[in-house]
Design a protein around this motif. Sequence first.
Motif, PDB file in Angstrom:
ATOM      1  N   TRP A   5       3.953   1.521  -3.405  1.00  0.00           N
ATOM      2  CA  TRP A   5       4.221   1.583  -2.194  1.00  0.00           C
ATOM      3  C   TRP A   5       3.694   2.673  -1.458  1.00  0.00           C
ATOM      4  O   TRP A   5       3.320   2.703  -0.154  1.00  0.00           O
ATOM      5  CB  TRP A   5       5.726   1.634  -1.937  1.00  0.00           C
ATOM      6  CG  TRP A   5       6.668   0.531  -2.373  1.00  0.00           C
ATOM      7  CD1 TRP A   5       6.682   0.069  -3.674  1.00  0.00           C
ATOM      8  CD2 TRP A   5       7.136  -0.707  -1.458  1.00  0.00           C
ATOM      9  NE1 TRP A   5       7.755  -1.061  -3.323  1.00  0.00           N
ATOM     10  CE2 TRP A   5       7.815  -1.500  -2.372  1.00  0.00           C
ATOM     11  CE3 TRP A   5       7.055  -0.702   0.079  1.00  0.00           C
ATOM     12  CZ2 TRP A   5       8.065  -2.683  -1.441  1.00  0.00           C
ATOM     13  CZ3 TRP A   5       7.693  -1.521   0.501  1.00  0.00           C
ATOM     14  CH2 TRP A   5       8.286  -2.680  -0.356  1.00  0.00           C
ATOM     15  N   TYR A  47       7.925  -8.968  -7.574  1.00  0.00           N
ATOM     16  CA  TYR A  47       6.682  -7.935  -7.389  1.00  0.00           C
ATOM     17  C   TYR A  47       6.588  -6.930  -8.420  1.00  0.00           C
ATOM     18  O   TYR A  47       5.387  -6.335  -8.618  1.00  0.00           O
ATOM     19  CB  TYR A  47       6.530  -7.357  -5.739  1.00  0.00           C
ATOM     20  CG  TYR A  47       7.862  -6.538  -5.520  1.00  0.00           C
ATOM     21  CD1 TYR A  47       7.913  -5.271  -5.833  1.00  0.00           C
ATOM     22  CD2 TYR A  47       8.739  -6.846  -4.773  1.00  0.00           C
ATOM     23  CE1 TYR A  47       8.881  -4.292  -5.846  1.00  0.00           C
ATOM     24  CE2 TYR A  47       9.836  -6.083  -4.336  1.00  0.00           C
ATOM     25  CZ  TYR A  47       9.806  -4.712  -4.935  1.00  0.00           C
ATOM     26  OH  TYR A  47      10.825  -3.914  -4.550  1.00  0.00           O
ATOM     27  N   GLN A  48       7.466  -6.499  -8.959  1.00  0.00           N
ATOM     28  CA  GLN A  48       7.412  -5.588  -9.978  1.00  0.00           C
ATOM     29  C   GLN A  48       6.709  -5.867 -11.135  1.00  0.00           C
ATOM     30  O   GLN A  48       6.187  -4.933 -11.787  1.00  0.00           O
ATOM     31  CB  GLN A  48       9.014  -5.268 -10.720  1.00  0.00           C
ATOM     32  CG  GLN A  48       9.878  -4.573  -9.392  1.00  0.00           C
ATOM     33  CD  GLN A  48      11.277  -4.235 -10.219  1.00  0.00           C
ATOM     34  OE1 GLN A  48      11.226  -4.497 -11.588  1.00  0.00           O
ATOM     35  NE2 GLN A  48      12.093  -3.684  -9.434  1.00  0.00           N
ATOM     36  N   THR A  51       3.124  -4.769  -9.249  1.00  0.00           N
ATOM     37  CA  THR A  51       2.933  -3.373  -8.611  1.00  0.00           C
ATOM     38  C   THR A  51       2.103  -2.192  -9.735  1.00  0.00           C
ATOM     39  O   THR A  51       1.337  -1.565  -8.850  1.00  0.00           O
ATOM     40  CB  THR A  51       4.241  -2.766  -8.045  1.00  0.00           C
ATOM     41  OG1 THR A  51       5.054  -2.917  -9.053  1.00  0.00           O
ATOM     42  CG2 THR A  51       4.556  -3.683  -7.011  1.00  0.00           C
ATOM     43  N   VAL A  78      -3.101  -3.356  -0.795  1.00  0.00           N
ATOM     44  CA  VAL A  78      -2.100  -4.544  -0.594  1.00  0.00           C
ATOM     45  C   VAL A  78      -2.700  -5.589   0.207  1.00  0.00           C
ATOM     46  O   VAL A  78      -2.582  -6.817   0.039  1.00  0.00           O
ATOM     47  CB  VAL A  78      -0.701  -4.041   0.014  1.00  0.00           C
ATOM     48  CG1 VAL A  78       0.031  -5.298   0.371  1.00  0.00           C
ATOM     49  CG2 VAL A  78      -0.109  -3.478  -0.944  1.00  0.00           C
ATOM     50  N   SER A  82      -3.896  -8.995  -1.872  1.00  0.00           N
ATOM     51  CA  SER A  82      -3.277 -10.296  -1.570  1.00  0.00           C
ATOM     52  C   SER A  82      -4.364 -11.356  -0.761  1.00  0.00           C
ATOM     53  O   SER A  82      -4.205 -12.529  -1.227  1.00  0.00           O
ATOM     54  CB  SER A  82      -2.146  -9.856  -0.675  1.00  0.00           C
ATOM     55  OG  SER A  82      -2.610  -9.382   0.713  1.00  0.00           O
ATOM     56  N   PHE A 119       3.066 -11.602  -5.689  1.00  0.00           N
ATOM     57  CA  PHE A 119       2.325 -11.814  -4.084  1.00  0.00           C
ATOM     58  C   PHE A 119       3.437 -12.157  -3.250  1.00  0.00           C
ATOM     59  O   PHE A 119       3.647 -11.490  -2.135  1.00  0.00           O
ATOM     60  CB  PHE A 119       1.289 -12.102  -4.183  1.00  0.00           C
ATOM     61  CG  PHE A 119      -0.057 -10.882  -4.581  1.00  0.00           C
ATOM     62  CD1 PHE A 119      -0.362  -9.944  -3.649  1.00  0.00           C
ATOM     63  CD2 PHE A 119      -0.700 -11.385  -5.678  1.00  0.00           C
ATOM     64  CE1 PHE A 119      -1.310  -9.129  -4.005  1.00  0.00           C
ATOM     65  CE2 PHE A 119      -1.477 -10.406  -6.050  1.00  0.00           C
ATOM     66  CZ  PHE A 119      -2.013  -9.337  -5.265  1.00  0.00           C
ATOM     67  N   SER A 121       6.547 -12.368  -3.493  1.00  0.00           N
ATOM     68  CA  SER A 121       7.966 -11.524  -3.495  1.00  0.00           C
ATOM     69  C   SER A 121       7.571 -10.354  -2.527  1.00  0.00           C
ATOM     70  O   SER A 121       8.280  -9.761  -1.650  1.00  0.00           O
ATOM     71  CB  SER A 121       8.173 -11.204  -5.001  1.00  0.00           C
ATOM     72  OG  SER A 121       9.273 -10.067  -5.033  1.00  0.00           O
ATOM     73  N   LEU A 122       6.280  -9.737  -2.846  1.00  0.00           N
ATOM     74  CA  LEU A 122       5.900  -8.434  -2.128  1.00  0.00           C
ATOM     75  C   LEU A 122       5.904  -8.705  -0.841  1.00  0.00           C
ATOM     76  O   LEU A 122       6.333  -7.855   0.049  1.00  0.00           O
ATOM     77  CB  LEU A 122       4.639  -7.978  -2.600  1.00  0.00           C
ATOM     78  CG  LEU A 122       4.160  -6.764  -2.060  1.00  0.00           C
ATOM     79  CD1 LEU A 122       5.088  -5.610  -2.219  1.00  0.00           C
ATOM     80  CD2 LEU A 122       2.526  -6.472  -2.936  1.00  0.00           C
ATOM     81  N   THR A 125       9.194  -9.357   0.976  1.00  0.00           N
ATOM     82  CA  THR A 125       9.819  -7.981   0.847  1.00  0.00           C
ATOM     83  C   THR A 125       9.452  -7.213   2.195  1.00  0.00           C
ATOM     84  O   THR A 125      10.156  -6.697   2.952  1.00  0.00           O
ATOM     85  CB  THR A 125       9.781  -7.128  -0.262  1.00  0.00           C
ATOM     86  OG1 THR A 125      10.193  -7.858  -1.380  1.00  0.00           O
ATOM     87  CG2 THR A 125      10.631  -5.950  -0.408  1.00  0.00           C
TER      88      THR A 125
END
Length: 306
Positions: A5, A47-48, A51, A78, A82, A119, A121-122, A125
């Motif tokens: 992040w 996403y974990q 990352t 990101v 992506s 991706f 999920s990211l 979120t």
Amino acid sequence: MGPAWLWLLGAGILASVYCQPFPALGDKSLRGPEAPHGQLSESFPAYQKITPTLTSFALRLYKQLAAETPGNIFFSPVSLSSTLALLSLGAQADTRTQILEGLGFNLTETPEADIHRGFQSLIHTLDLPSPKLELKLGNSLFLDTQLKPQQHILDNIRELYGVFAFSANFTNSHATRKQINGYVSRQTYGQVVDCLEEFTQDTLMVLLNYMFFKAKWKHPFNRYQTQKQESFFVDGRTSLRIPMMHQKEMHRFLYDQEVACTVLQLEYSGNAQALLILPDPGKMAQVEAALQPETLKKWDKLLLPR
């Protein structure tokens, strides 16, 4: 949140955009196996799984850009990762593998399906609404009317990456450029204009990524304490007198003697942070060399309010 992040945005930038025109592509270039339509039902966010790789990608890319382009550098890992992962969905086998491995993924340890679900999920979120900050991250695909990609590919990129596909007439460059630039301007509230200046005559597709970020500091700076009293050093010899903000407040902070830098974490209202790294004089190369995922994890543990 995890270290990835930290690399979403540059501090103080409201909007950025990445536009890339592609040369003529046949339908075969868009073919690939259909990605599973994963659901976000895992016991932990998908996403974990990606990352850590994105953090490593961010640092590797920064070091390469810094070595090749002296001066200011601004990019969003990101956004770039992506967009490339999205592009791999329409690539043939060898190209698809090269793209994902270029991002740093080990396809033996992390299957393609897990990468795309990560991706998904990211992006999901990041798109969650927040009353305290605004963040818009999106991809769009502009296809020439003569291109006929397979429908399952369009379905996959829409479901996994939230991509909107638009038809465009690239033979009319003026109208298509106006169409694309107008779309980006609307998505970024007019902050980004004329992102795509021109494209070649054989362009048949434009893959576009945009980002808009706006938030207030958790601890705002007092405008009356902003003064032109400091010298900002552009390099070792040149300095400018520019408005400098001053604040006395509790923030997470540390001095890393081993790396030779000061680290300050500033919080926005909402779930966002800015990590500022200030090398000691003459220690820029040393700090850049020390930028590793392990270093970020160490700092996260050692940063203390003061």
